[in-house]
Design an enzyme around this catalytic site. Structure first.
Site, PDB file in Angstrom:
ATOM      1  N   CYS A 115       0.878  -1.176   0.000  1.00  0.00           N
ATOM      2  CA  CYS A 115       0.000   0.000   0.000  1.00  0.00           C
ATOM      3  C   CYS A 115       0.908   1.216   0.000  1.00  0.00           C
ATOM      4  O   CYS A 115       1.506   1.552   1.019  1.00  0.00           O
ATOM      5  CB  CYS A 115      -0.915   0.003   1.229  1.00  0.00           C
ATOM      6  SG  CYS A 115      -2.031   1.434   1.278  1.00  0.00           S
ATOM      7  N   CYS A 118      -0.544   4.507   2.223  1.00  0.00           N
ATOM      8  CA  CYS A 118      -0.573   4.402   3.694  1.00  0.00           C
ATOM      9  C   CYS A 118      -0.237   2.962   4.060  1.00  0.00           C
ATOM     10  O   CYS A 118       0.865   2.529   3.822  1.00  0.00           O
ATOM     11  CB  CYS A 118      -1.911   4.850   4.253  1.00  0.00           C
ATOM     12  SG  CYS A 118      -3.339   4.072   3.459  1.00  0.00           S
ATOM     13  N   SER A 119      -1.176   2.231   4.619  1.00  0.00           N
ATOM     14  CA  SER A 119      -0.912   0.820   4.925  1.00  0.00           C
ATOM     15  C   SER A 119      -2.224   0.046   4.964  1.00  0.00           C
ATOM     16  O   SER A 119      -2.461  -0.752   5.862  1.00  0.00           O
ATOM     17  CB  SER A 119      -0.177   0.682   6.258  1.00  0.00           C
ATOM     18  OG  SER A 119      -0.880   1.340   7.300  1.00  0.00           O
ATOM     19  N   CYS A 120      -3.091   0.294   3.982  1.00  0.00           N
ATOM     20  CA  CYS A 120      -4.375  -0.412   3.917  1.00  0.00           C
ATOM     21  C   CYS A 120      -4.123  -1.914   3.826  1.00  0.00           C
ATOM     22  O   CYS A 120      -3.236  -2.369   3.096  1.00  0.00           O
ATOM     23  CB  CYS A 120      -5.176   0.072   2.716  1.00  0.00           C
ATOM     24  SG  CYS A 120      -5.785   1.762   2.915  1.00  0.00           S
TER      25      CYS A 120
END
Length: 213
Positions: A115, A118-120
């Protein structure tokens, strides 16, 4: 008059601190105590969440999804067509998997998830994301030099195996379906699920081993 023994004091200090929790653990316990004391959360709720993520969610849910796809061709087709709909058969649906896509590794194709914004991450079926998945370095390098990143994870791909990197977003998240290991004929879903790792469902691990089960 008592005397100060520096060596004995240092020994006592070391012994005391070897039995104390680490600083992060102490901070978490303090925050938990304050939240409970002020009525913000019930201790039973905290215990339930901890049990859910450590014992039930984690990567274990995703592992069962993968194992079912290895055993049931019809489920595999449904999973690859519409993963969000297919996992409803397990009652695993949630906010983090409402828009889920499953991508399958093959002899000539390897998939890897990142991702970049962000860090989905589909935590409702893979548990909490690892720290490295959220790091700026992984998010940048995974799309720029995926083969090199995979090598650092211990995955050395032959030149004839292509790599496809999938970029997760808040609207679309991914699960990699790794290949079923050889030597697992006749295995049931529980035993197969024990072979599936979180990293294999992110794509930073490729060759699962039957010996692990």
């Amino acid at each position: 008059m008592p005397t100060f023994d520096s060596e004995n004091a240092a020994k006592l200090h070391r012994e005391l601190h070897t039995h104390l929790p680490s600083d992060p653990v102490l901070r978490v316990k303090t925050l938990e105590s304050l939240a409970v004391e002020r009525g913000l959360v019930a201790p039973e709720s905290l215990d339930a969440w901890i049990e859910a993520y450590s014992e039930h969610i984690g990567p274990k849910r995703g592992a069962h999804v993968v194992a079912r796809s290895w055993l049931d061709p019809g489920f595999r087709t449904r999973l690859l067509d519409d993963a969000a709909e297919a996992i409803k058969e397990f009652d695993y649906q949630g906010d983090a998997s409402a828009h889920l896509k499953a991508v399958e590794n093959t002899d000539t194709q390897h998939n890897m998830v990142v991702c970049t914004l962000c860090s989905c991450y589909p935590f409702s079926i893979l548990g909490m994301s690892p720290a490295w998945y959220k790091s700026t370095e992984y998010r940048a390098r995974a799309v720029r030099e995926p083969r090199k990143v995979l090598t650092e994870f211990g995955v050395a791909l032959p030149e004839d195996v292509g790599v496809r990197v999938w970029d997760s977003t808040a609207e679309l998240r991914y699960i990699v379906v790794p290949q079923r290991p050889p030597g697992t004929d006749g295995w049931g879903e529980e035993r197969l699920a024990a072979l599936v790792t979180r990293n294999s469902m992110i794509g930073t691990e490729r060759d699962l081993k039957a010996e692990a089960g």
